[in-house]
Motif scaffolding. Structure first.
Motif, PDB file in Angstrom:
ATOM      1  N   ARG A  11      40.986 129.647  22.177  1.00 18.98           N
ATOM      2  CA  ARG A  11      40.191 128.759  22.464  1.00 18.98           C
ATOM      3  C   ARG A  11      39.673 129.204  24.470  1.00 18.98           C
ATOM      4  N   ILE A  12      40.044 130.323  24.679  1.00 21.08           N
ATOM      5  CA  ILE A  12      39.857 131.174  25.681  1.00 21.08           C
ATOM      6  C   ILE A  12      39.195 132.207  25.879  1.00 21.08           C
ATOM      7  N   GLY A  62      30.074 137.956  29.423  1.00 18.46           N
ATOM      8  CA  GLY A  62      28.941 137.441  28.926  1.00 18.46           C
ATOM      9  C   GLY A  62      28.465 135.831  28.573  1.00 18.46           C
ATOM     10  N   VAL A 110      33.517 123.082  22.971  1.00 17.51           N
ATOM     11  CA  VAL A 110      34.380 123.638  21.914  1.00 17.51           C
ATOM     12  C   VAL A 110      35.760 124.194  22.613  1.00 17.51           C
ATOM     13  N   PHE A 111      35.834 124.244  23.509  1.00 20.58           N
ATOM     14  CA  PHE A 111      37.451 125.021  23.937  1.00 20.58           C
ATOM     15  C   PHE A 111      37.959 123.900  23.711  1.00 20.58           C
ATOM     16  N   LEU A 137      25.756 119.925  21.116  1.00 18.26           N
ATOM     17  CA  LEU A 137      25.146 121.380  20.894  1.00 18.26           C
ATOM     18  C   LEU A 137      23.441 121.151  21.126  1.00 18.26           C
ATOM     19  N   LYS A 140      24.068 122.290  25.617  1.00 16.23           N
ATOM     20  CA  LYS A 140      24.524 123.724  25.440  1.00 16.23           C
ATOM     21  C   LYS A 140      23.097 124.318  25.120  1.00 16.23           C
ATOM     22  N   ASN A 144      21.251 127.172  27.672  1.00 16.97           N
ATOM     23  CA  ASN A 144      20.784 128.208  26.986  1.00 16.97           C
ATOM     24  C   ASN A 144      19.237 128.512  26.957  1.00 16.97           C
ATOM     25  N   VAL A 155      21.770 134.996  27.305  1.00 14.19           N
ATOM     26  CA  VAL A 155      22.979 136.173  27.608  1.00 14.19           C
ATOM     27  C   VAL A 155      22.563 137.524  28.364  1.00 14.19           C
TER      28      VAL A 155
ATOM     29  N   PHE B  14      32.879 139.513  26.028  1.00 18.49           N
ATOM     30  CA  PHE B  14      32.655 138.644  24.982  1.00 18.49           C
ATOM     31  C   PHE B  14      31.011 137.985  24.824  1.00 18.49           C
ATOM     32  N   GLY B  15      30.075 138.442  25.453  1.00 19.09           N
ATOM     33  CA  GLY B  15      28.461 138.475  25.376  1.00 19.09           C
ATOM     34  C   GLY B  15      27.784 138.511  23.847  1.00 19.09           C
ATOM     35  N   VAL B  18      29.419 135.159  22.692  1.00 20.31           N
ATOM     36  CA  VAL B  18      29.112 134.221  22.755  1.00 20.31           C
ATOM     37  C   VAL B  18      27.552 134.010  22.504  1.00 20.31           C
ATOM     38  N   GLN B  19      26.757 134.919  22.104  1.00 22.62           N
ATOM     39  CA  GLN B  19      25.477 135.049  21.181  1.00 22.62           C
ATOM     40  C   GLN B  19      25.836 134.696  19.582  1.00 22.62           C
ATOM     41  N   THR B  21      27.496 131.997  19.015  1.00 25.39           N
ATOM     42  CA  THR B  21      27.841 130.566  19.049  1.00 25.39           C
ATOM     43  C   THR B  21      26.272 129.778  19.267  1.00 25.39           C
ATOM     44  N   ASN B  22      25.950 131.011  19.963  1.00 19.29           N
ATOM     45  CA  ASN B  22      24.060 130.014  20.185  1.00 19.29           C
ATOM     46  C   ASN B  22      22.794 130.266  18.866  1.00 19.29           C
ATOM     47  N   GLU B  24      22.906 127.883  17.843  1.00 16.56           N
ATOM     48  CA  GLU B  24      22.786 125.993  17.252  1.00 16.56           C
ATOM     49  C   GLU B  24      22.208 125.526  16.257  1.00 16.56           C
ATOM     50  N   ASP B  25      20.570 126.351  16.161  1.00 13.66           N
ATOM     51  CA  ASP B  25      19.851 125.406  15.050  1.00 13.66           C
ATOM     52  C   ASP B  25      20.331 125.607  14.113  1.00 13.66           C
ATOM     53  N   LEU B  27      23.939 126.300  12.941  1.00 17.59           N
ATOM     54  CA  LEU B  27      25.355 126.852  13.434  1.00 17.59           C
ATOM     55  C   LEU B  27      25.692 125.808  11.837  1.00 17.59           C
ATOM     56  N   LEU B  28      25.771 124.800  11.371  1.00 18.28           N
ATOM     57  CA  LEU B  28      26.333 124.040  10.272  1.00 18.28           C
ATOM     58  C   LEU B  28      25.591 124.336   9.370  1.00 18.28           C
ATOM     59  N   LEU B  41      37.972 133.040  19.454  1.00 21.31           N
ATOM     60  CA  LEU B  41      37.085 132.693  20.669  1.00 21.31           C
ATOM     61  C   LEU B  41      36.936 130.860  20.786  1.00 21.31           C
ATOM     62  N   ALA B  42      37.023 130.759  19.141  1.00 20.03           N
ATOM     63  CA  ALA B  42      36.784 128.984  18.902  1.00 20.03           C
ATOM     64  C   ALA B  42      37.481 128.213  18.637  1.00 20.03           C
ATOM     65  N   PRO B 138      23.321 142.041  25.430  1.00 24.53           N
ATOM     66  CA  PRO B 138      23.892 142.050  23.570  1.00 24.53           C
ATOM     67  C   PRO B 138      23.498 141.927  23.030  1.00 24.53           C
TER      68      PRO B 138
END
Lengths: 420, 247
Positions: A11-12, A62, A110-111, A137, A140, A144, A155, B14-15, B18-19, B21-22, B24-25, B27-28, B41-42, B138
């Motif tokens: 988580r970093i 990123g 998240v982290f 969310l 975030k 975004n 990004v 990491f871009g 990150v994308q 994790t983006n 959102e709509d 994710l679940l 990362l998570a 990305p």
């Protein structure tokens, strides 16, 4: 003697290993070994055309890519003597500050949050505390979507180029985002409440604190470098004179000092240096968070990030109002290629970011230098780990290491940035 | 049993993660379809010994990366390479143009104890066989979801093979060459819906050379608009330093 390690700290952003040497129950040494491989960005830009620089160096990170893209754009513009319009500057601020919403929300929820509730990740919270995950969310996603609206995608912005923007969002879309930023007020205020309620150790950072200061606006994209302890203020363009970078044997990232001291950059130093410029609601939230106006507790960086979420949502709505009212143009201004040196500085979510480039008569880069927030923080982070570890040696091994990890995560380190 | 998925980051910004994790709509929903067993990362936790799907971001820049990739190929039923670094070497590979040892000397001086085990940056695709690619710098979140979904259903890779110009035309953009600007859409792999060009910036070639690109014809287009092959190849090298491109 025992060597305890946390390999590839979770988580970093990026890969780092914590190594702790313990002898007779005492911590002998502790290091943050950045194993994230170096990518040699400063060598990559040499010989490339000036207008390719932002494209290349934005790929240092990123996560805070709008900052890298625009800080290198600023450095190139300074080298070529390009002046941009007031509207362009405001749009750039909006783009950078919008990305704070995304960055801080991700780091906090998240982290960092899993540490405070004893979970390995945020994912189990989706079942036990869906309202918290949904709030995270929402913030975030708003960050975004606003970054994408202004920059073309969340990004690596597309539209933000040397001299201006290649395309502007429709005014009616901007207006909708101003409304959405106001609607997120409850979510960001609750984020401050949530993180100020989590208990944190009583601890003071060992080093100085640095941040940009802009007397007219909360410093995001402009300002001079201020040292809190040193009491000085200098043009950011002189950063190579006041920040000393050193190679250390255990880390692919260099270590930085000012005036012979380690120092911290990021939300906590920014609030310490510019809390008088926060938006009214952010000031209220900071007071309610009761962390003390001049906290030196590294662990409070999380709460400060939450306060900046409040500030960012209110301030970005204001920027949009200004953009809708002011007129003006963001079409890239014409310019001529000439030789020169230029520095760009900005406040990225994790702290002050500096880019500098030298450009020759043909528009080719002859020298490049970048100092990222995490590269500045690492020496101070290690000094903090050394000061903090002896206070938690009574904890069982797993909890001891987790406490150290929490300290590391409070810095929100970006190791891919740190090595670049 | 839901497929066990690991996410691995090599040298990158990491871009692309990150994308990821983006989403959102969605994710679940996605988390309901897979068993996400490792994502540094998570989530805390170690890389497991067994898994079904490996999603790999970044370029290999160390001996450790090369070894890891070979282990991943032996273990995973499906490997998905995401992002330019993993697919063509991307921006990471620019370091090869100047030379890794020269880059090391410039950044670190002659001190030799850091960045050990470094190797010339290489794409994942050039080190191991991969089953799916998601190009771009990305990656596009929707394209990633589309490819992941195809991978989970065992459908074949359908990454577009045409140059981006085709998509650009359907978006009715004015060609950058008509405005005197160099654009790489004529050689670059499609699939991005001509995003950058539609936003007013010429294509920088982040998705790599299109397998069906007509490179000799592209050279004529470049030259007819005042850009010689050297200039075009220099621009193409932004994302294709490791690729052999002959115009």
């Amino acid at each position: 003697m025992a060597l305890l390690t946390v390999e590839h700290v979770a988580r970093i952003e990026g890969h780092g290993t914590i190594s702790v040497e313990v002898e007779n129950g005492e911590v002998r040494d502790i290091t943050m070994d950045v194993v994230e491989p170096a990518r040699f960005f400063e060598s990559m830009v040499v010989g490339r055309r000036f207008d390719e620089v932002p494209l290349i160096t934005s790929r240092i990170c990123g996560i805070c890519s709008p900052n890298h893209a625009l800080t290198s754009v600023k450095a190139v513009e300074a080298a070529l003597g390009i002046e941009v319009s007031e509207r362009t500057t405001l749009m750039r601020k909006l783009l950078v500050y919008a990305s704070y919403l995304q960055n801080h929300a991700t780091h906090l929820y998240v982290f960092a949050a899993p540490d405070f509730v004893g979970l390995p990740s945020v994912f189990p919270l989706a079942e036990t505390h869906p309202e918290v995950v949904e709030r995270a969310l929402r913030i975030k996603k708003l960050g975004n979507d606003l970054t994408a609206l202004v920059g073309g995608r969340p990004v690596h912005p597309v539209t933000a180029v040397i001299g201006g923007f290649t395309k502007e969002p429709d005014p009616w879309q901007l207006g909708i985002f101003a409304d959405m930023l106001r609607e997120v007020a409850t979510d960001v205020a609750e984020t401050v409440s949530l993180f100020s309620a989590f208990p944190v150790p009583d601890f003071s950072t060992t080093g100085d604190m640095l941040a940009l200061r802009d007397d007219k606006d909360y410093a995001i994209f402009d300002g001079e470098t201020v040292s809190l302890e040193g009491g000085w203020r200098r043009p950011a363009a002189e950063y190579r004179e006041f920040i000393r970078e050193e190679i250390v044997a255990h880390s692919n990232a260099k270590h930085s000092t000012v005036d012979g001291r380690t120092f911290m950059v990021g939300s906590l130093p920014r609030l310490n240096i510019s809390s008088d410029l926060l938006t009214p609601r952010a000031k209220d939230c900071l007071r309610a968070a009761r962390i003390g106006i001049a906290s030196r507790n590294t662990f409070h960086n999380n709460v400060c990030q939450a306060v900046e979420l409040v500030d960012a949502s209110e301030r970005c709505a204001g920027y949009i109002e200004d953009l809708l009212d002011m007129g003006g143009d963001t079409t890239p201004v014409p310019y001529a290629i000439r030789a020169g040196d230029g520095v760009g500085a900005s406040e990225a979510p994790r702290g002050t970011l500096y880019h500098s480039y030298s450009i020759d008569d043909d528009g080719l880069v002859s020298d490049g230098d970048v100092i990222t927030p995490t590269a500045q923080n690492l020496a101070n982070l290690e000094a903090d780990m050394r000061a903090f570890a002896p206070t938690v040696t009574d904890l069982p091994r797993e909890e001891f290491l987790l406490a150290i990890e929490q300290l590391v995560r409070a810095y929100d380190p970006c190791l891919s940035c740190s090595v670049h | 049993m839901a497929p066990r998925v690991v996410v691995i980051g090599l040298a990158s910004d990491f871009g692309c993660q990150v994308q990821m994790t983006n989403i959102e709509d969605h994710l679940l929903e996605v988390l309901g379809l897979i068993d996400l067993t490792y994502w540094q990362l998570a989530s805390s936790g170690h890389m497991p010994d067994e898994y079904d799907v490996a999603i790999v971001e970044g370029a290999a820049t160390t001996q450790e990366h090369l070894d890891l990739l070979r282990r991943v190929r032996e273990t995973a039923g499906v490997v998905i390479a995401i992002g330019s670094c993993a697919v063509t070497g991307g921006i990471s590979a620019i370091a090869n143009a100047a030379g890794i040892e020269e880059g090391f000397a410039l950044v670190y001086g002659e001190r030799g104890r850091v960045a050990l085990g470094r190797v010339a940056p290489a794409s994942v695709v050039s080190v191991i066989d991969v089953d799916y690619i998601v190009p771009g710098c990305p990656i596009d979140t929707d394209e990633f979801l589309h490819v992941l979904s195809r991978a989970l259903h065992g459908l074949r890779d359908k990454t577009p093979r045409q140059p981006m110009c085709f998509a650009c035309k359907t978006r009715e953009n004015v060609c950058f060459f008509e405005k005197g600007q160099l654009c790489l859409g004529v050689v670059t792999r499609s699939g991005c819906h001509a995003r950058c060009v539609t936003l007013g910036r010429p294509c920088t070639g982040c998705r790599g050379i299109a397998p069906e690109a007509n490179l000799p014809a592209a050279r004529i287009v470049f030259e007819d608009h005042g850009f010689d092959a050297e200039r075009a190849l220099s621009y193409i090298s932004l994302y294709n330093t490791n690729e052999e491109v002959v115009l």
